[in-house]
Design an enzyme around this catalytic site. Structure first.
Site, mmCIF file in Angstrom:
data_model
loop_
_atom_site.group_PDB
_atom_site.id
_atom_site.type_symbol
_atom_site.label_atom_id
_atom_site.label_comp_id
_atom_site.label_asym_id
_atom_site.label_seq_id
_atom_site.Cartn_x
_atom_site.Cartn_y
_atom_site.Cartn_z
ATOM 1 N N GLY A 232 21.551 69.330 19.208
ATOM 2 C CA GLY A 232 21.726 70.470 20.096
ATOM 3 C C GLY A 232 22.918 71.307 19.679
ATOM 4 O O GLY A 232 23.731 70.890 18.852
ATOM 5 N N GLY A 234 26.457 73.852 20.308
ATOM 6 C CA GLY A 234 27.666 73.884 21.108
ATOM 7 C C GLY A 234 28.696 72.848 20.704
ATOM 8 O O GLY A 234 28.541 72.113 19.719
ATOM 9 N N CYS A 260 22.744 63.814 15.548
ATOM 10 C CA CYS A 260 23.500 65.062 15.494
ATOM 11 C C CYS A 260 24.424 65.222 16.711
ATOM 12 O O CYS A 260 25.440 64.551 16.790
ATOM 13 C CB CYS A 260 22.541 66.240 15.326
ATOM 14 N N PHE A 261 24.099 66.061 17.663
ATOM 15 C CA PHE A 261 24.907 66.187 18.873
ATOM 16 C C PHE A 261 24.997 64.839 19.568
ATOM 17 O O PHE A 261 26.044 64.476 20.125
ATOM 18 C CB PHE A 261 24.301 67.238 19.792
ATOM 19 N N GLY A 304 28.326 71.915 13.235
ATOM 20 C CA GLY A 304 29.613 72.533 12.984
ATOM 21 C C GLY A 304 30.772 71.704 13.512
ATOM 22 O O GLY A 304 31.928 72.079 13.331
ATOM 23 N N PHE A 305 30.459 70.571 14.180
ATOM 24 C CA PHE A 305 31.472 69.666 14.705
ATOM 25 C C PHE A 305 31.216 68.269 14.155
ATOM 26 O O PHE A 305 30.116 67.958 13.691
ATOM 27 C CB PHE A 305 31.427 69.640 16.241
ATOM 28 N N HIS A 352 19.806 64.692 10.248
ATOM 29 C CA HIS A 352 18.478 64.779 10.867
ATOM 30 C C HIS A 352 17.449 63.944 10.097
ATOM 31 O O HIS A 352 16.866 64.419 9.130
ATOM 32 C CB HIS A 352 18.018 66.237 10.904
ATOM 33 N N GLU A 354 14.534 63.237 11.037
ATOM 34 C CA GLU A 354 13.183 63.801 11.177
ATOM 35 C C GLU A 354 12.933 64.843 10.098
ATOM 36 O O GLU A 354 11.827 64.970 9.592
ATOM 37 C CB GLU A 354 13.007 64.417 12.565
#
Length: 381
Positions: A232, A234, A260-261, A304-305, A352, A354
C-alpha cells in the site's frame, strides 16, 4: 494517438522544468515524483494502489506498445497521480489489447507528459531524491512558471501521509479457496493487488479481504487460520492504528505474513523504526539475498520507506514478541528486505513475490506461508 502536440511541462520542487507534449488527460496534477525501472508491465504499475499520490516516471523509453487489456490490471482503476514517458507508442500491437494506453489514461483522468528526457529526470531524482512535482498540460502548461512552482510547493509531502483509506476496499468480500480448504485468511487491504489475492486463494485459503478500518474483534470474528497485511501507499509511520491491530493479531497467536507496507508494519509492531529512502526501490530488477538459503533473487519492488533494523545479529523485539532476524537484504544498498520472528509464527518481505509482469523468483514465499500455517496448526493441536 491524438493530441500529442499539445504542450506540457513537468515541474519539480527544486525548480527543474522539463517541457514536452501532453499525454493522457489534459490539465494539472501534483504528487511525489518517482521513477520505475521495469521494461514491461506498465499496466500493472499504473493499477498498483501503492503508487497512489505519485507521479511515475518510466525509465524504459518506449511505453504503450501492447496497449491495455482486461487481464493485467492489479485493481479496478489507475492509481498514479501522473505519468511521465519518453516515447509513447503510436500504435497498439498485441492480440489481447482492448484499447490504447493514451485513451485509457484520458478516460480515467490521468494527466501525463511525453517527449521529455526521462533519463535526465531519473538522474535528477536519483541524485537529489524523490521530490514533489507537477505535470501541467494543455492550458495549464501556459501558466506562469512561478505559479506552477508555487502549486508544486503547496502539495503534500509523502512523509507523514496516510493513504490507506483512499485505496482500501469500502466493504469486505470473500474469494473462495482453490483446492483443499486450509481455512479463513484475514487480509487487511491497504492497497492489495489482485494477483496477491489469487496466489493466496490458490494455496487453499478462503480469502477474506477486509477494509483498512477493521477492528481486532472483527478480524477474530472470522476465526482466521492466519492474517495477511498487503502492500500500500504512504508512510508506515503514520499508520499507528494498523500497527496496534497487528500487535493484537500477533498476541492472539495468529500466523502472519506481510508484503511491502505489511513488512514495514510488522517491523513497527515488533518495535523497530521506519525511514524514508532517498528515492526508493521501484521496478522489477532488484537483487535480494535470502539470508537463510543464500539464494539471490531478482525481485519486484515499489516502496519509498524501509524498516530500520540491524542486519546480522539476532534482535530482540522491544514490544514483547521475542527474537527477530532480518531475513532478506537488498544487495544494491543493504536495505532490509524481510523480517522473520523466531518465537512467533510471523514473517514478511519488503518486495512483491506476486510480481505480476515478473520476475517470479520469490513466488515460493506463498508456499512458505502455507507451510507455516500448517506447521502452526500441528503444533497447537
Amino acid at each position: 494517438m491524438t493530441g500529442t502536440l499539445d504542450p506540457a511541462v513537468l515541474v519539480l520542487e527544486d525548480g527543474s522544468r522539463f517541457r514536452g507534449n501532453a499525454y493522457g488527460a489534459r490539465g494539472r496534477t501534483l504528487g511525489e515524483v518517482v521513477f520505475a525501472t521495469g521494461m514491461t508491465g506498465y499496466q500493472e504499475t499504473l493499477t498498483d494502489p501503492s503508487y497512489a499520490g505519485q507521479i511515475v516516471v518510466m525509465t524504459a523509453p518506449h511505453i504503450g506498445n501492447t496497449g491495455v487489456n482486461d487481464e493485467d490490471p492489479e485493481s479496478s482503476q489507475i492509481w498514479v497521480s501522473g505519468y511521465v514517458v519518453r516515447d509513447p507508442s503510436r500504435i497498439v500491437s498485441n492480440y489481447r489489447a482492448k484499447g490504447s494506453l493514451d485513451d485509457d489514461l484520458t478516460a480515467q483522468g490521468v494527466v501525463g507528459i511525453s517527449g521529455i528526457d526521462t533519463r535526465a529526470v531519473t538522474r535528477r531524482i536519483r541524485d537529489a531524491g524523490a521530490m514533489r512535482g507537477g505535470v501541467f498540460s494543455g492550458a495549464d502548461a501556459t501558466l506562469d512558471p512561478e505559479v506552477q512552482l508555487s502549486l508544486v510547493l503547496e502539495g503534500e509531502q509523502m512523509a507523514g501521509r496516510n493513504l490507506s483509506a483512499e485505496v482500501s476496499t469500502a466493504d469486505g468480500y470473500v474469494i473462495p479457496a482453490e483446492g483443499e480448504l486450509l481455512g479463513a485468511l484475514a487480509v487487511l487491504d491497504l492497497g492489495v493487488k489482485t494477483s496477491t489475492l489469487n496466489y493466496l486463494a490458490a494455496r487453499g485459503f478462503e480469502v477474506h479481504v477486509l477494509p483498512q478500518s477493521v477492528t481486532l474483534d472483527e478480524v477474530l470474528a472470522i476465526n482466521p487460520v492466519a492474517a495477511f497485511f498487503s502492500n500500500g501507499p504512504g508512510d508506515p509511520g503514520a499508520s499507528d492504528q494498523h500497527v496496534e491491530l497487528l500487535q493484537g493479531i500477533l498476541r492472539h497467536d495468529v500466523p502472519f505474513f506481510g508484503i511491502c507496507f505489511g513488512n514495514q508494519l510488522l517491523g513497527r509492531a515488533l518495535g523497530f523504526g521506519t525511514y524514508k529512502l532517498p528515492f526508493g526501490h521501484r521496478g522489477i530488477n532488484q537483487p535480494v539475498l535470502d539470508r537463510e538459503t543464500g539464494r539471490i533473487e531478482v525481485t519486484s519492488h515499489n516502496h519509498g520507506f524501509a524498516v530500520e533494523a540491524e542486519i546480522g545479529d539476532i534482535l530482540e523485539s522491544t514490544t514483547g514478541f521475542g527474537r527477530v532476524e532480518v531475513s532478506h537484504v537488498n544487495l544494491n544498498d543493504n536495505v532490509v528486505e524481510g523480517l522473520r520472528a523466531l518465537d512467533i509464527p510471523a514473517f514478511s518481505v519488503q518486495y512483491h513475490p506476486e510480481a505480476a509482469a515478473g520476475p517470479h523468483d520469490s513466488n515460493y514465499l506463498f508456499d512458505r506461508f502455507r507451510d507455516m500455517v500448517l506447521a502452526h496448526r500441528k503444533d497447537t493441536k
